[in-house]
Design an enzyme around this catalytic site. Sequence first.
Site, short mmCIF file in Angstrom:
data_model
loop_
_atom_site.label_atom_id
_atom_site.label_comp_id
_atom_site.label_asym_id
_atom_site.label_seq_id
_atom_site.Cartn_x
_atom_site.Cartn_y
_atom_site.Cartn_z
N CYS A 165 0.79 -1.23 0.00
CA CYS A 165 0.00 0.00 0.00
C CYS A 165 0.83 1.28 0.00
CB CYS A 165 -0.94 0.02 1.18
SG CYS A 165 -1.88 -1.50 1.37
N HIS A 304 -3.12 7.64 6.37
CA HIS A 304 -3.33 6.36 5.68
C HIS A 304 -4.77 5.93 5.89
CE1 HIS A 304 -2.20 2.74 3.69
NE2 HIS A 304 -2.46 1.96 4.73
N GLU A 315 -2.41 4.55 13.89
CA GLU A 315 -1.95 5.79 13.26
C GLU A 315 -2.23 6.99 14.15
OE1 GLU A 315 -1.94 7.95 8.87
OE2 GLU A 315 -3.43 6.39 9.29
N HIS A 341 -9.45 2.28 -1.01
CA HIS A 341 -8.01 2.02 -0.90
C HIS A 341 -7.49 1.55 -2.25
CE1 HIS A 341 -4.15 1.18 0.49
NE2 HIS A 341 -4.41 0.55 1.63
#
Length: 413
Positions: A165, A304, A315, A341
């Site tokens: 990713c 993210h 995060e 995503h």
Amino acid sequence: MKHQRRVVVTGFGLVSPLGNTIDELSANVFAGKSGIQQFVGPYLDKLSCKVAAQADFDPTQHFEKKSDYSILDRNGQMALHASKEAVKHAKLDTDRLNKLRTGVYVGTGMGGIHSVEDGYQTLFVEGENRLKPYTVLMCMYNSAAAAIATHFSISGPNLTFSTACSSSAVAIGQAMKDIRYGEIDVALAGGTDAILAYASIKSWEAIRTLAGEDKEDISKSCKPFSANRTGLVIGEGAATVILEELSHAQARGAHIYAEIVGYGAANDFKHIAVPSVEGQAAAMQKALDDSGLNPQSIQYINAHGTGTKFNDETETNAIKQIFGDHAYQLAVSSTKSMHGHLMGAAGVLESIITLLAMQRNELPPTINLQQADPKCDLNYVPNQSQKVDYLEYAMSNSFAFGGTGATLIFKKV
């Protein structure tokens, strides 16, 4: 930290679930519009998860000849189109470039997965003994980068990065470094992934990270930082940014959208699929160190923010660790709530959205944030964009399965 050669962004192009032009993307993002919908495909009835963020991209509408796209997997088709749009947006005359001092840097998580799947279908299901002549070229991970370099006759570095990713964020960071340290003057950098293939979706189902379908409105299925989040929504797309050494851009009178002032990459080594605060914090700290900025300089973070329980909480805590009390002064948003995503293309699309935010002095929202998670207690720009007086420094985070995290810091010019 001062660097002798400065690197700027002079153009970008894209294919995304929120549109295939800069104007479409900008309008949809800042209006808080969702590109998430029910998956459209021939095997819908075989899927447990029927939610996806698909791009409206028909190669026959974007290429003059079938031979221009028929030897490319969908991921290569989207990447090449995004790169052509980026070159056009930057008003870059590629015929006048020093091709040896121009590079192509592309990130992808799964390469030509559609062509891999088609090959297995032909061999093992249909029982055929031969495959398409270009199967290897369509499957290989570097096919998108190769197609871009070939189209523009670029003879400088032609590199592919596959760090899941974070792939396209790493591609941008490495391109920036090569310009900064004098290897090249211009780069086409970005990423692509077209992972909405049957086997790929089933693989994501098996790992149990996909969001469930919102029972009231399927477009609201991705809920980053919300207490009722259920997972990520996979999407497809591609994007490219044009990077130039500052004096090169100035000499040709290019419009400069921003400067890349910091890049940090760090490995989250504790588990291949579970993030840690230490790994994510390390990427952000390295980017800050690279830029020479103190944490209080950053005003906005494009997170993210996948919508999974582990990532969003991790995060948030990583941001708190790096920014301390300033974390509560920051704006932090996850635009994945709108475009899903995009895996290998996530970092570059979110970087472009960050650049648009800096141009507009407007913070993109995290939509679908109706139920606050007590463990996620920052300003996530809930549900509606927010105008600001001036947005000078912004950060974009990309974290990945496998552990590679990458952070980019942009400065408004």
